[in-house]
Every structure is written in structure tokens, then in C-alpha cells.
Design a protein around this motif. Structure first.
Motif, PDB file in Angstrom:
ATOM      1  N   GLY A 139       0.812  -1.214   0.000  1.00 19.65           N
ATOM      2  CA  GLY A 139       0.000   0.000   0.000  1.00 19.65           C
ATOM      3  C   GLY A 139       0.839   1.254   0.000  1.00 19.65           C
ATOM      4  O   GLY A 139       0.543   2.230  -0.698  1.00 19.65           O
ATOM      5  N   LEU A 140       1.915   1.250   0.780  1.00 20.69           N
ATOM      6  CA  LEU A 140       2.809   2.407   0.814  1.00 20.69           C
ATOM      7  C   LEU A 140       3.469   2.622  -0.544  1.00 20.69           C
ATOM      8  O   LEU A 140       3.607   3.760  -1.014  1.00 20.69           O
ATOM      9  N   ALA A 141       3.875   1.526  -1.191  1.00 22.67           N
ATOM     10  CA  ALA A 141       4.494   1.639  -2.507  1.00 22.67           C
ATOM     11  C   ALA A 141       3.525   2.233  -3.518  1.00 22.67           C
ATOM     12  O   ALA A 141       3.917   3.022  -4.393  1.00 22.67           O
ATOM     13  N   ALA A 142       2.239   1.868  -3.408  1.00 22.74           N
ATOM     14  CA  ALA A 142       1.233   2.430  -4.310  1.00 22.74           C
ATOM     15  C   ALA A 142       1.087   3.925  -4.099  1.00 22.74           C
ATOM     16  O   ALA A 142       0.945   4.694  -5.058  1.00 22.74           O
ATOM     17  N   ASP A 143       1.133   4.360  -2.837  1.00 21.98           N
ATOM     18  CA  ASP A 143       1.008   5.784  -2.546  1.00 21.98           C
ATOM     19  C   ASP A 143       2.236   6.569  -3.018  1.00 21.98           C
ATOM     20  O   ASP A 143       2.125   7.700  -3.475  1.00 21.98           O
ATOM     21  N   ARG A 144       3.417   5.965  -2.912  1.00 18.14           N
ATOM     22  CA  ARG A 144       4.644   6.695  -3.222  1.00 18.14           C
ATOM     23  C   ARG A 144       5.067   6.585  -4.682  1.00 18.14           C
ATOM     24  O   ARG A 144       5.537   7.555  -5.274  1.00 18.14           O
ATOM     25  N   SER A 145       4.943   5.382  -5.250  1.00 15.99           N
ATOM     26  CA  SER A 145       5.456   5.152  -6.605  1.00 15.99           C
ATOM     27  C   SER A 145       4.367   4.990  -7.645  1.00 15.99           C
ATOM     28  O   SER A 145       4.667   4.955  -8.844  1.00 15.99           O
ATOM     29  N   GLY A 146       3.126   4.891  -7.227  1.00 22.54           N
ATOM     30  CA  GLY A 146       2.029   4.649  -8.150  1.00 22.54           C
ATOM     31  C   GLY A 146       1.644   3.178  -8.137  1.00 22.54           C
ATOM     32  O   GLY A 146       2.499   2.292  -8.031  1.00 22.54           O
ATOM     33  N   SER A 147       0.351   2.902  -8.245  1.00 23.91           N
ATOM     34  CA  SER A 147      -0.127   1.525  -8.143  1.00 23.91           C
ATOM     35  C   SER A 147       0.345   0.669  -9.318  1.00 23.91           C
ATOM     36  O   SER A 147       0.561  -0.529  -9.163  1.00 23.91           O
ATOM     37  N   ARG A 148       0.505   1.261 -10.498  1.00 21.57           N
ATOM     38  CA  ARG A 148       0.945   0.480 -11.650  1.00 21.57           C
ATOM     39  C   ARG A 148       2.365  -0.038 -11.451  1.00 21.57           C
ATOM     40  O   ARG A 148       2.647  -1.227 -11.665  1.00 21.57           O
ATOM     41  N   ALA A 149       3.284   0.825 -11.021  1.00 24.04           N
ATOM     42  CA  ALA A 149       4.664   0.399 -10.791  1.00 24.04           C
ATOM     43  C   ALA A 149       4.750  -0.604  -9.650  1.00 24.04           C
ATOM     44  O   ALA A 149       5.502  -1.585  -9.717  1.00 24.04           O
ATOM     45  N   ALA A 150       3.966  -0.363  -8.583  1.00 26.93           N
ATOM     46  CA  ALA A 150       3.994  -1.272  -7.444  1.00 26.93           C
ATOM     47  C   ALA A 150       3.481  -2.651  -7.830  1.00 26.93           C
ATOM     48  O   ALA A 150       4.055  -3.674  -7.430  1.00 26.93           O
ATOM     49  N   MET A 151       2.401  -2.713  -8.609  1.00 23.34           N
ATOM     50  CA  MET A 151       1.856  -4.002  -9.035  1.00 23.34           C
ATOM     51  C   MET A 151       2.838  -4.741  -9.944  1.00 23.34           C
ATOM     52  O   MET A 151       2.985  -5.971  -9.844  1.00 23.34           O
ATOM     53  N   THR A 152       3.516  -4.027 -10.819  1.00 20.90           N
ATOM     54  CA  THR A 152       4.504  -4.668 -11.685  1.00 20.90           C
ATOM     55  C   THR A 152       5.608  -5.329 -10.863  1.00 20.90           C
ATOM     56  O   THR A 152       6.006  -6.471 -11.140  1.00 20.90           O
ATOM     57  N   ALA A 153       6.095  -4.633  -9.843  1.00 22.67           N
ATOM     58  CA  ALA A 153       7.141  -5.193  -8.984  1.00 22.67           C
ATOM     59  C   ALA A 153       6.627  -6.411  -8.214  1.00 22.67           C
ATOM     60  O   ALA A 153       7.326  -7.419  -8.087  1.00 22.67           O
ATOM     61  N   ALA A 154       5.407  -6.306  -7.692  1.00 23.79           N
ATOM     62  CA  ALA A 154       4.846  -7.420  -6.918  1.00 23.79           C
ATOM     63  C   ALA A 154       4.650  -8.661  -7.787  1.00 23.79           C
ATOM     64  O   ALA A 154       4.935  -9.784  -7.368  1.00 23.79           O
ATOM     65  N   LEU A 155       4.159  -8.465  -9.000  1.00 16.25           N
ATOM     66  CA  LEU A 155       3.974  -9.597  -9.905  1.00 16.25           C
ATOM     67  C   LEU A 155       5.305 -10.215 -10.318  1.00 16.25           C
ATOM     68  O   LEU A 155       5.416 -11.439 -10.466  1.00 16.25           O
ATOM     69  N   GLY A 156       6.332  -9.387 -10.508  1.00 15.09           N
ATOM     70  CA  GLY A 156       7.649  -9.914 -10.836  1.00 15.09           C
ATOM     71  C   GLY A 156       8.199 -10.785  -9.711  1.00 15.09           C
ATOM     72  O   GLY A 156       8.753 -11.869  -9.951  1.00 15.09           O
ATOM     73  N   TRP A 157       8.070 -10.304  -8.473  1.00 18.53           N
ATOM     74  CA  TRP A 157       8.514 -11.087  -7.317  1.00 18.53           C
ATOM     75  C   TRP A 157       7.704 -12.386  -7.217  1.00 18.53           C
ATOM     76  O   TRP A 157       8.270 -13.459  -6.955  1.00 18.53           O
ATOM     77  N   VAL A 161       0.346  -8.460  -4.408  1.00 20.75           N
ATOM     78  CA  VAL A 161      -0.577  -8.512  -5.547  1.00 20.75           C
ATOM     79  C   VAL A 161      -2.017  -8.362  -5.082  1.00 20.75           C
ATOM     80  O   VAL A 161      -2.820  -7.639  -5.689  1.00 20.75           O
ATOM     81  N   THR A 162      -2.362  -9.036  -3.994  1.00 21.12           N
ATOM     82  CA  THR A 162      -3.736  -8.965  -3.484  1.00 21.12           C
ATOM     83  C   THR A 162      -4.102  -7.541  -3.092  1.00 21.12           C
ATOM     84  O   THR A 162      -5.139  -7.008  -3.516  1.00 21.12           O
ATOM     85  N   ALA A 163      -3.259  -6.920  -2.278  1.00 22.48           N
ATOM     86  CA  ALA A 163      -3.565  -5.558  -1.830  1.00 22.48           C
ATOM     87  C   ALA A 163      -3.619  -4.582  -2.995  1.00 22.48           C
ATOM     88  O   ALA A 163      -4.523  -3.733  -3.081  1.00 22.48           O
ATOM     89  N   LEU A 164      -2.679  -4.695  -3.921  1.00 23.42           N
ATOM     90  CA  LEU A 164      -2.601  -3.739  -5.022  1.00 23.42           C
ATOM     91  C   LEU A 164      -3.718  -3.930  -6.037  1.00 23.42           C
ATOM     92  O   LEU A 164      -4.067  -2.995  -6.765  1.00 23.42           O
ATOM     93  N   SER A 165      -4.298  -5.117  -6.102  1.00 23.87           N
ATOM     94  CA  SER A 165      -5.468  -5.315  -6.970  1.00 23.87           C
ATOM     95  C   SER A 165      -6.606  -4.403  -6.533  1.00 23.87           C
ATOM     96  O   SER A 165      -7.248  -3.742  -7.357  1.00 23.87           O
TER      97      SER A 165
END
Length: 477
Positions: A84-102, A133-137
Motif C-alpha cells: 500500500g505504501l508503494a502504491a502511494d509513493r510510486s504509483g499503483s501500476r509500478a507497485a503491481m509490476t514489482a509485486a507480480l515480478g517477485w 498482488v492482493t492488496a494492489l489489486s
């Protein structure tokens, strides 16, 4: 006139920047990508139960099996606030991409490991990605749609969990019988790549101009220690822990909790759960009903197949399939939420859901494993109630959250749901095991399940008290 939920950006409109306004996106493409990502995360939390016999045959170490589930869940819980913090700071699209990669990389590791300790470690790593991934969805949809569309879309996302609950065990059994369980996890890699491509193209790339602060390493460590000690205390009777072990775990729980609270009192520190969930009634009560619903659903779908098998009312295959009404009920309840929130208040909708939770649990308490038809009806009631309660609570929290903290507050709801699931399964399993040992006699198991489901009914009624305290929300500044 029914109460209405305030849009989370109304009160803060004068302070917003253009980056915080709803973004026009190709809705169908975005929703499809998010649904795929969420399904991959959800099904990996439900599929392991069907794969345990095959894993046991290959790896051994029976005493370590529970950590394939609990390690995944605990890691997911701890990763959610950072997502959630990553979505607020970097944007939800970038955060979701990182989470899916991991998630994809750790899924490949699960498919390649050759021993049980490595498998547990890979599953824990996979849990980190799955939690994100769940939270960022939910964050992606919450940011991309307005108030009316948000309720409808959140209900759709919640229904994915119901689908995963049904498809997970069935898919796991089918894949293991054909090509082997490892391919189930390897398939996450290309599917996650598809989701990344869609979200990169269509997802909103905005970020908050003034995001909140995330939990620091000390806060994370103390929270993890307290949670681990608490869960081990819950399952202590089933693990045959010695007396000194309870004392040691209790000491860790107290010390870690005290250290966590002391750390949070320092200026500028933020914990795993935002302070708003303790001090603001809208978030606090929505969080409590989320935990209560998760406790009821996950405890019931875990204990019910065991109760049916122990009583001889159903075989292991049939008993496992009887959790499907709960999953389908969740889909129905989530779909109903959007319509009900347009006609009724959040409080009314949530109270109705908790009533169904209590009613379904009461049916299980009356017929613990002795009636297949009663079990199916009970699970359907609990599933519908869960869909109503969790979807309502999520929308309630999002509508009360400051726009700059949308991601953090949304991810906290996911964290609380996962906590409720872990607590519910461990608590009710311990109640049943302890009761069976105490009662003795030929009907000890049936009576023990009756006691466990009666406790579950009481917990559902306590959840209704929190639902009754939901009120019309006012957006925080």
C-alpha cells in the motif's frame, strides 16, 4: 432515507493535485488484468491442501507441513502494508509490476526446489508477492473508478476469492494427476507476464503527492514476532508444547507487543496498521467486521470437511467439495453488495451479512458433521454473509480514507482479512482438539465439533456488534 457513503475526495478537493483525481482508463482491459493477477495470488493460497499428499511422498518431514500454509500467509500479511505504501509513493501500476515480478520469480523457485526446508522458504517468498498482488489489486481499482463504480468493482474482485476457493483444490488434483504439481507453480510465470503487460498499458500511473510513512524495520520485526508468538500459542495444544514453551511464547508476545507500541509512540513512526484504524470509528469498526467475517469463513471451511469425514457422513473427496457452497455464496454476497449499498446504509448491509454468518455457524453447531444437506446450507449462508460484510467494509474504509492514503488504508483491510483467516483456523482447530481430548467417549469428535461451531457462532454475533456501530462516513482531510 438510507445513509450514503461520502466520496473519499470530496472533503479534500481543495487540497488535491491533478495526480489524485480519478483516472479515465480502459475499464475492461484494466479489470481483466487485475482479475488475472488477483486470481493467481488467490489460487496459490488454496491449492496447497490438495497437493500435500504428493509433496509428502516426495519430501517427507511431516511435522513441517503446516508451514507451507502458515509461512505463506504470515509473509503475505507482513508484505501488505508495504504494498500500500508503494502504491502511494510510486504509483499503483509500478507497485503491481514489482509485486507480480517477485511473485513469478518465487513461484518458479517453488517449482524447482528439491527439499522441504527450501520449499517452505520459497512458499514464504511467494507469500510476499501474493500479499502485495492482493492488496494492489484493490488499490488499482479503488484509484481508477469513482464512488459508484468502486463498489461494483470491489464486489467483482472479492468474488475472485470464491472462485479460487473452488478451483484451487480441483485444479491442484487435476494437475498433479496429469503433469505433476510443480507445473502448477511454473505456470504462474507466463500468466503473471500477461497480467504485467495489461496493467502496464492500461493501469493508472498516478501517485500521491503527500504519501504517508510506512512501518520501519523495528516495527516490522516486533509485529512479526508478536504475531508469530500469538499464532503458536493458539495452536500450542495441537503441537503438544511443554509448559515452559507456553511461558516463553507468552514472554515473546508481551515483549514484542510492548516494543512495537513503544516504537510507534516515537515521532514520525508508523506501524503495520495505520493509527486511523484504532482512533477513527469508521476504519476501526470496518476492520473488526472484516476480521470477524474472515474468522467465520476460513474456520468453517477448514473444520467442516474434517467433521463430515470423522462422522462418516461423507468421504474425503465429497467432504472437500462441500466447501464449494461457501465459495459460491461469497461470490453472490459480493455481487449483491454494490446494489444494496445504493439502496441501504453500510450498517444495514453489514448487519445483514453478520446475521447470515451467525445463522450458518449455528446450523453447523446443531448438525456438526451429521447432515450433508445441513452443511451445504450452512456454508452457503456463511459465504453470502462473508461477501456482504467484507465488500461493505472495504468500500466503507475507502470512502472514509484520505485520498493520499487510499493505498495504505485499502491494503490494511487485506492485512486484517488475512489475520482473521489465520486466527480463525488456528483458534477453532485448537478448540475442537482440546474439547475432543477432554470429552472422551464414542461421540467425542462430534461433540467437540459442536462446541467449536458454537464458539464460532458466538464470534459471529460479536462481529454483528461491530457492524451495528458503522455510521455514515466523513472523508478525512
Amino acid at each position: 432515507m438510507p445513509e450514503t457513503l461520502a466520496h473519499p475526495r470530496q472533503a479534500a478537493a481543495s487540497a488535491e493535485t491533478p495526480a489524485e483525481t480519478p483516472v479515465a482508463v480502459p475499464a475492461k482491459a484494466l479489470v481483466a488484468g487485475v482479475l488475472l493477477a488477483l486470481f493467481l495470488s488467490a489460487i496459490d493460497s488454496t491449492v496447497v491442501g490438495a497437493l500435500l499428499p504428493a509433496i509428502a511422498h516426495g519430501f517427507g518431514h511431516e511435522s513441517l507441513y503446516p508451514w507451507l500454509v502458515s509461512g505463506f500467509l504470515l509473509a503475505g500479511v507482513l508484505s501488505v502494508p508495504f504494498a500500500g505504501l508503494a502504491a502511494d509513493r510510486s504509483g499503483s501500476r509500478a507497485a503491481m509490476t514489482a509485486a507480480l515480478g517477485w511473485f513469478a520469480a518465487s513461484s518458479l523457485a517453488v517449482a524447482l526446489v528439491t527439499d522441504m526446508p527450501s520449499l517452505i522458504a520459497a512458499r514464504a517468498a511467494q507469500g510476499i508477492g501474493a500479499g502485495g498482488v492482493t492488496a494492489l489489486s484493490y488499490v488499482l481499482i479503488g484509484q481508477a473508478f469513482d464512488n459508484a463504480g468502486r463498489a461494483k468493482m470491489q464486489g467483482l474482485l472479492s468474488s475472485v476469492w470464491g472462485l479460487a476457493a473452488v478451483a484451487g483444490p480441483l485444479l491442484g488434483t487435476a494437475v498433479q494427476a496429469t503433469v505433476g504439481w510443480r507445473w502448477l507453480f511454473a505456470a504462474n510465470v507466463p500468466l503473471a507476464a500477461v497480467a504485467v503487460a495489461v496493467i502496464l498499458k492500461h493501469g493508472p500511473g498516478t501517485r500521491s503527492e503527500n504519501p504517508g510513512k510506512g512501518p520501519d524495520p523495528v516495527a516490522l520485526t516486533t509485529f512479526a514476532a508478536a504475531l508469530s508468538a500469538f499464532l503458536l500459542l493458539l495452536v500450542g495444544p495441537t503441537l503438544h508444547l511443554r509448559v515452559w514453551s507456553y511461558g516463553a511464547l507468552a514472554a515473546v508476545l508481551v515483549a514484542a507487543t510492548a516494543a512495537h507500541v513503544r516504537r510507534l509512540r516515537a515521532p514520525g513512526r508508523t506501524g503495520m496498521v495505520p493509527a486511523d484504524f484504532a482512533v477513527r470509528p469508521a476504519q476501526r469498526n470496518a476492520g473488526l467486521v472484516t476480521i470477524g467475517a474472515a474468522v467465520t469463513l476460513y474456520a468453517s471451511v477448514t473444520l467442516l470437511p474434517l467433521a463430515l469425514t470423522a462422522s462418516g457422513s461423507a468421504g474425503s473427496d465429497t467432504a472437500g467439495l462441500l466447501v464449494a457452497p461457501g465459495a459460491l455464496g461469497w461470490v453472490v454476497g459480493s455481487a449483491l453488495t454494490a446494489r444494496l449499498l445504493q439502496q441501504r446504509s453500510a450498517r444495514t448491509t453489514a448487519i445483514g451479512g453478520t446475521f447470515l454468518l451467525a445463522l450458518g455457524s449455528a446450523v453447523l453447531a446443531l448438525f456438526p458433521g451429521t447432515s450433508v444437506a445441513g452443511a451445504a446450507v450452512a456454508e452457503l449462508l456463511i459465504g453470502v454473509g462473508t461477501g456482504l460484510v467484507t465488500s461493505t467494509a472495504l468500500v466503507h474504509v475507502q470512502n472514509a480514507a484520505p485520498a493520499r492514503l487510499m493505498g495504505t488504508h485499502t491494503s490494511t483491510v487485506t492485512l486484517l482479512r488475512n489475520l482473521g483467516a489465520a486466527i480463525g483456523v488456528n483458534l477453532l482447530a485448537t478448540v475442537q482438539t482440546t474439547a475432543a481430548r477432554s470429552l472422551g467417549g464414542p461421540h467425542a469428535d462430534t461433540d467437540a465439533y459442536r462446541i467449536a461451531f458454537a464458539v464460532l457462532t458466538a464470534l459471529a454475533l460479536l462481529t454483528a456488534l461491530a457492524a451495528a456501530r458503522l455510521r455514515q462516513t466523513r472523508t478525512a482531510d
